[in-house]
Design a protein around this motif. Sequence first.
Motif, PDB file in Angstrom:
ATOM      1  N   GLY A   1       0.752  -1.387   0.091  1.00 52.72           N
ATOM      2  CA  GLY A   1      -0.173   0.164  -0.044  1.00 52.72           C
ATOM      3  C   GLY A   1       0.800   1.462   0.156  1.00 52.72           C
ATOM      4  O   GLY A   1       0.234   2.389  -0.048  1.00 52.72           O
TER       5      GLY A   1
ATOM      6  N   THR B   1      -4.822 -11.085   4.153  1.00 53.11           N
ATOM      7  CA  THR B   1      -4.439 -10.098   4.998  1.00 53.11           C
ATOM      8  C   THR B   1      -3.090 -10.100   5.392  1.00 53.11           C
ATOM      9  O   THR B   1      -2.334 -11.231   5.446  1.00 53.11           O
ATOM     10  CB  THR B   1      -5.407 -10.532   6.393  1.00 53.11           C
TER      11      THR B   1
ATOM     12  N   ASP C   1       2.006  -2.056  10.521  1.00 53.33           N
ATOM     13  CA  ASP C   1       1.105  -2.067   9.401  1.00 53.33           C
ATOM     14  C   ASP C   1       0.056  -2.777   9.186  1.00 53.33           C
ATOM     15  O   ASP C   1       0.227  -4.024   9.689  1.00 53.33           O
ATOM     16  CB  ASP C   1       1.910  -1.741   7.877  1.00 53.33           C
TER      17      ASP C   1
ATOM     18  N   SER D   1      -3.198  -4.512   6.431  1.00 52.75           N
ATOM     19  CA  SER D   1      -3.806  -4.309   5.112  1.00 52.75           C
ATOM     20  C   SER D   1      -4.749  -5.668   4.972  1.00 52.75           C
ATOM     21  O   SER D   1      -4.428  -6.800   5.443  1.00 52.75           O
ATOM     22  CB  SER D   1      -3.029  -4.040   4.131  1.00 52.75           C
TER      23      SER D   1
ATOM     24  N   ARG E   1      -6.859  -7.544   1.418  1.00 54.28           N
ATOM     25  CA  ARG E   1      -7.397  -7.586   0.126  1.00 54.28           C
ATOM     26  C   ARG E   1      -8.390  -8.582  -0.321  1.00 54.28           C
ATOM     27  O   ARG E   1      -8.195  -9.753   0.129  1.00 54.28           O
ATOM     28  CB  ARG E   1      -6.159  -7.727  -0.955  1.00 54.28           C
TER      29      ARG E   1
ATOM     30  N   SER F   1      -8.553  -3.459  -1.701  1.00 58.20           N
ATOM     31  CA  SER F   1      -7.907  -3.306  -0.682  1.00 58.20           C
ATOM     32  C   SER F   1      -8.321  -2.124   0.381  1.00 58.20           C
ATOM     33  O   SER F   1      -8.504  -1.093  -0.136  1.00 58.20           O
ATOM     34  CB  SER F   1      -6.175  -3.402  -1.154  1.00 58.20           C
TER      35      SER F   1
ATOM     36  N   GLY G   1      -6.147  -0.574   4.067  1.00 59.34           N
ATOM     37  CA  GLY G   1      -5.129  -0.504   5.147  1.00 59.34           C
ATOM     38  C   GLY G   1      -4.654   0.483   5.767  1.00 59.34           C
ATOM     39  O   GLY G   1      -5.220   1.647   5.684  1.00 59.34           O
TER      40      GLY G   1
ATOM     41  N   GLN H   1      -1.398   2.386   7.525  1.00 63.17           N
ATOM     42  CA  GLN H   1       0.084   2.369   7.777  1.00 63.17           C
ATOM     43  C   GLN H   1       0.441   3.096   9.090  1.00 63.17           C
ATOM     44  O   GLN H   1      -0.123   4.155   9.325  1.00 63.17           O
ATOM     45  CB  GLN H   1       0.977   2.987   6.616  1.00 63.17           C
TER      46      GLN H   1
ATOM     47  N   TYR I   1      -4.213   6.047   6.685  1.00 62.73           N
ATOM     48  CA  TYR I   1      -5.009   4.969   6.187  1.00 62.73           C
ATOM     49  C   TYR I   1      -5.307   5.090   4.540  1.00 62.73           C
ATOM     50  O   TYR I   1      -5.424   6.234   4.021  1.00 62.73           O
ATOM     51  CB  TYR I   1      -6.406   4.830   6.913  1.00 62.73           C
TER      52      TYR I   1
END
Length: 803
Positions: free
Chosen positions: A71, A712, A741, A743, A745, A755, A757, A759, A795
């Motif tokens: 991401g 994930t 982090d 995320s 998908r 997706s 996520g 960070q 995000y």
Amino acid sequence: MNKNKVLLAMIGLGTLPLSATVAPAFAQDENSEVEAEERIQVIGSRLEMRTATDGTAPVDVISGDELAASGITETARALQYAVPSFNFPTSSITDGSDAVRPASLRGLSPDHTLVLVNGKRRHMSALVHLNGTTGRGSSNVDLNAIPISAIKRIEVLRDGAAALYGSDAIAGVINIVLKDQREGGSITANTGQTYEGDGEQYKVHGNVGFEFGTDGFFTVAAEYHHKNKTNRAGLDPRQQYPLVDGELDPREATFDRLSHHVGDAEFENKSVFFNSAVTVGEGELYAFGGVSDRTSQSGAFYRRALDSRNIPEIYPDGFLPLLSPETQDSSFYAGYRFMLGEWSVDASAGYGESEFQYRLENSLNASIGPSSQTEFDAGTLSNDEVNATVDFSRFIPFVNNSDLAVAFGVSYRENTYAIGAGEEASYIDGGYDGRAAGSQGFTGFKPESEVDQSRDNTGIYLEVENMLTPDFQWGAAVRYEDYSDFGSNTSWKVSGRYDFNDQWALRATANTGFRAPSVQQLYFSNISTLFVDRGDGLQPEQSGTFNNISTVAQELGIEGLDPEESQSFSAGLVYNSYDGFTLTIDAFQIAIDDRIILSGDVSPDDSPAVAAALAASGADNARFFVNAVDTTSRGVDVVAAQTYQLDEWGSLRAQLAYGYNKTEIDDVNLPALLDGLEENLFDGVERTRMTRSVPRNSGSLSFTHDLGDLETRVAFNYFGDYVLENSQGVRTEFGAKWVADISARYLLTDQLSVSAGVQNLFDEYPDKQRPESQFNGIFMYPNTNAPFGFNGGYYYAEVTYRF
């Protein structure tokens, strides 16, 4: 596969070294069986097709899918989180370095890492990092000019390779392999922002492949990326306006105290890359290249309304000068691979160019007065590079019924560096009321700084590698380089690996290396406004960077630059378990003599000799590029990976990477400067920057879980402590931090996925600076060097369509 096909596959990236192959790959995808074969055709060997963890030196392999799955929208930032030994710190209010940030391997200088694209040398940025960042005085390749959508994989050789590639490969080699599909492609749209609500960005990128001829391909990738600025500046408590009848101006109560911009630059980036190959005659004709265009905007120091550098008729409330450089990178390579008897031949030529145009907005030239313009063209830096190579390789029967892989070749490179002066209003002294001359924020390049110089070099290399027994592999290489400006250099490398059994192996390398002074270091010259603390707070000074052919340098006895030379050793253990667990532990030592630094400054107050030398230059102080320091860097890299099959619960991939590096100064060999001012050239600030400005410890631990259409990912990234020092000798240690982090998908269809996520999930910030380094509380965070930035949490969401 016959030997000829193997050789053709292995020279597909051009001049590949014989002595290193792949450490545990960081990434796999749904095409893992195909990828497993392709990912080992990497920088490192012409001997044979190999499996992961084979080889005599460590190489990290990160797929383009892994970079995209993070991401992270910047190529260099994504690589930083995948390879802990790679550093890509954030900086702010550092002039051009806000637009092209320094990046490096193993805590060494940015120009100690060689970057290749498809195995061919990539040109460096024209920018020289001048203003307090890690890698000050160096230039580096702008990895962010290459879009993630164009990348098939990135290979990071963590070992010295100057004997294989020539100059710059002291710390290692980064090879970017471009996508090469004949059909299909994808398009992705990404958007996000920080927890604070700024830094909004959106990015649209994709790639598509076409059949080319009967068996060729043409792949093109494009990207459009826009990002708004972030700002973590503190409020400015200072008096802004002149007193009115001895009292504060009423406007003090309503002035917006968030006057500075301390954070990521705003930018817009557009890029297009292509990669192609087609059978022509008995060989393969190939070509690749790309164009990147970026416009960014970042702030300088705020000029208060009462500041003598302000003109109230233009900016009654003061102003924030905005640096808005335009950066362009372009490159093109073409070559032909064919068989000449038993020899595989790869002949190629390429051209690369970096252009950095300084532009100022919301500025003025105070010496012109109220009639001053507010936008300026402050000049242009350009760096051109031409490369031509011819490489030969084959197998020769050797002792013990083995084959000796032999490769040799010739390369030619020409580098040209040019500085174009800015428009006259960006540097002249208009004589108005004794005010400061030149555009505020960045003074334009004067005609005296203009330069258009080139140098060339020729290299010849020989490499051999052999699997003498099923358990023992060895290799050797030697390279001779001759430069038009400073002479010649010969580098060598030897390597070996012994497999104790199917699981355990020992590997080691020893090599010498060198780095020629870059054309940027040889010819860059400029006078710009820097803020210097000489005991009474930060004050503006006209700081001159003078190249070694300048009159100022010659009058002070500064001599020409010599190449840096290195001696490197590495040794490591490799473990492959029967259940798929892989582990590599590699220790290294890199000793570098005559490292080139951008010196500290000398001023007229230091001595009459300096005053005389600077009298006609227009600068308040001077600094130079000098061969000054011998250092030794030691460290260890650890990489581990394991995939677990969880039956109905899918699969789990766990990956661990850890890097430790420590640089120590062995000796300081400063040039004999007039009046005994040698210590001014390498002070405590520069010593600390060289040895402690990047974390000695860094690492990552990630888990990727696949369950049907859902993937994930959770990653924990560790950035160890580091130290910065200001000009008053105050050292600040910034503590270690963990950044998490997360995320996910989901495949809505075979072609469409979504997706999302976060960070920096827990909104981590670096430690704040000491009050005396915060400039009135405005620079709360370490703005010249923050390993993971100081934006806090972020995000994002994205959607991808594959076809």
